[in-house]
Write a protein that holds these residues in place. Structure first.
Motif, PDB file in Angstrom:
ATOM      1  N   ASN A 295      -7.964 -20.854  10.950  1.00 38.76           N
ATOM      2  CA  ASN A 295      -6.654 -20.520  11.510  1.00 38.76           C
ATOM      3  C   ASN A 295      -6.353 -19.094  11.114  1.00 38.76           C
ATOM      4  OD1 ASN A 295      -6.062 -23.126  12.527  1.00 38.76           O
ATOM      5  ND2 ASN A 295      -5.506 -23.779  10.466  1.00 38.76           N
ATOM      6  N   ASN A 296      -5.943 -18.276  12.062  1.00 39.31           N
ATOM      7  CA  ASN A 296      -5.553 -16.928  11.708  1.00 39.31           C
ATOM      8  C   ASN A 296      -4.326 -16.512  12.498  1.00 39.31           C
ATOM      9  OD1 ASN A 296      -6.563 -15.696  14.215  1.00 39.31           O
ATOM     10  ND2 ASN A 296      -8.575 -16.140  13.349  1.00 39.31           N
TER      11      ASN A 296
ATOM     12  N   LYS B 211      -3.056 -10.782  10.306  1.00 35.58           N
ATOM     13  CA  LYS B 211      -2.209 -10.892   9.127  1.00 35.58           C
ATOM     14  C   LYS B 211      -2.717 -11.879   8.085  1.00 35.58           C
ATOM     15  CE  LYS B 211       0.955  -7.949  10.067  1.00 35.58           C
ATOM     16  NZ  LYS B 211       1.113  -6.760   9.276  1.00 35.58           N
ATOM     17  N   SER B 212      -3.240 -13.035   8.497  1.00 34.92           N
ATOM     18  CA  SER B 212      -3.707 -14.020   7.522  1.00 34.92           C
ATOM     19  C   SER B 212      -4.856 -14.830   8.115  1.00 34.92           C
ATOM     20  CB  SER B 212      -2.577 -14.955   7.102  1.00 34.92           C
ATOM     21  OG  SER B 212      -2.202 -15.782   8.177  1.00 34.92           O
ATOM     22  N   LEU B 213      -5.614 -15.470   7.213  1.00 31.96           N
ATOM     23  CA  LEU B 213      -6.773 -16.251   7.616  1.00 31.96           C
ATOM     24  C   LEU B 213      -6.944 -17.417   6.644  1.00 31.96           C
ATOM     25  CD1 LEU B 213      -9.447 -16.417   9.348  1.00 31.96           C
ATOM     26  CD2 LEU B 213     -10.494 -15.118   7.511  1.00 31.96           C
ATOM     27  N   ASP B 214      -7.156 -18.615   7.179  1.00 34.69           N
ATOM     28  CA  ASP B 214      -7.471 -19.810   6.399  1.00 34.69           C
ATOM     29  C   ASP B 214      -8.699 -20.447   7.017  1.00 34.69           C
ATOM     30  OD1 ASP B 214      -5.091 -19.560   4.869  1.00 34.69           O
ATOM     31  OD2 ASP B 214      -3.986 -20.481   6.514  1.00 34.69           O
TER      32      ASP B 214
ATOM     33  N   TYR C 201      -3.930 -18.509  16.000  1.00 27.02           N
ATOM     34  CA  TYR C 201      -5.158 -18.872  16.699  1.00 27.02           C
ATOM     35  C   TYR C 201      -5.948 -19.851  15.849  1.00 27.02           C
ATOM     36  CZ  TYR C 201      -4.300 -14.918  19.769  1.00 27.02           C
ATOM     37  OH  TYR C 201      -3.748 -14.059  20.670  1.00 27.02           O
ATOM     38  N   GLU C 202      -6.427 -20.902  16.484  1.00 29.25           N
ATOM     39  CA  GLU C 202      -7.266 -21.877  15.793  1.00 29.25           C
ATOM     40  C   GLU C 202      -8.644 -21.859  16.433  1.00 29.25           C
ATOM     41  OE1 GLU C 202      -7.593 -26.657  15.482  1.00 29.25           O
ATOM     42  OE2 GLU C 202      -5.625 -25.795  15.086  1.00 29.25           O
ATOM     43  N   GLU C 203      -9.673 -21.767  15.593  1.00 30.34           N
ATOM     44  CA  GLU C 203     -11.049 -21.729  16.086  1.00 30.34           C
ATOM     45  C   GLU C 203     -11.864 -22.818  15.398  1.00 30.34           C
ATOM     46  OE1 GLU C 203     -12.602 -17.476  16.707  1.00 30.34           O
ATOM     47  OE2 GLU C 203     -11.212 -17.336  15.017  1.00 30.34           O
ATOM     48  N   ARG C 204     -12.723 -23.447  16.159  1.00 26.13           N
ATOM     49  CA  ARG C 204     -13.700 -24.401  15.628  1.00 26.13           C
ATOM     50  C   ARG C 204     -15.052 -23.970  16.157  1.00 26.13           C
ATOM     51  NH1 ARG C 204     -11.243 -30.191  15.077  1.00 26.13           N
ATOM     52  NH2 ARG C 204      -9.072 -29.619  14.804  1.00 26.13           N
TER      53      ARG C 204
END
Length: 177
Positions: free
Chosen positions: A109-110, A73-76, A132-135
């Motif tokens: 973040n998505n 739905k969204s992505l930052d 979901y948070e990814e690094r």
């Protein structure tokens, strides 16, 4: 008295000469649109240091946002990068074609749909979301072209690719510091 005048003229001429030396720092702002898992807009700020006619390096920070499809739905995204460039034809001061590699540090973040019900199984559709948070660290592959307008301003284009992540074309504007 004559010596003092000569000394003042000599001092003033070195100041004027120092101001004419071209700067090796550029500040660029880029706006791009591309695919980062979903369609997204990206704003990037970059500070570039030219070491000689063939080599330069840069540090950049970028921000991307996107709205997705039925699954995502969204992505930052916040991205910082350290890049190194080579100009195969040399920096000709008016035109500069560069190829580069770099290391990007990415935090994203998505929001994704994890459960979805639709008619005819239920009367009211329902969706459940998860954040979901990814690094991660990623390799940047960059093709860049810039053209000098006047003595201080730059305009250019860039294509940035990160394996398994994104391909983003940019239009860029800059100023020589």
């Amino acid at each position: 008295m004559k010596n003092i005048i000569y000394l003042c003229l000599l001092f003033l001429s070195t100041i004027a000469y120092a101001q004419e030396k071209p700067s090796t720092l550029d500040l660029k702002i880029g706006l791009g649109f591309g695919l980062i898992n979903i369609p997204a807009y990206k704003l990037e700020n970059e500070l570039t240091k030219k070491w000689n006619r063939f080599f330069s390096s840069s540090i950049s920070i970028g921000f991307a946002v996107g709205n997705g499809d039925n699954y995502m739905k969204s992505l930052d995204v916040i991205e910082g990068a350290i890049n190194g460039f080579i100009s195969p034809f040399g920096n000709q001061k008016k035109n500069n074609f560069k190829i580069g590699l770099g290391l990007a540090f990415i935090r994203s973040n998505n929001t994704r749909v994890v459960y979805k019900t639709e008619p005819p199984f239920v009367q009211v559709p329902e969706e459940w979301y998860a954040l979901y948070e990814e690094r991660r660290r990623n390799l940047n592959i960059i093709i860049d072209y810039e053209r000098c307008i006047g003595k201080k301003y730059l305009i250019g284009a860039r294509i940035t690719s990160q394996p398994y992540f994104s391909i983003i074309p940019f239009l860029r504007f800059g100023i020589k510091l």
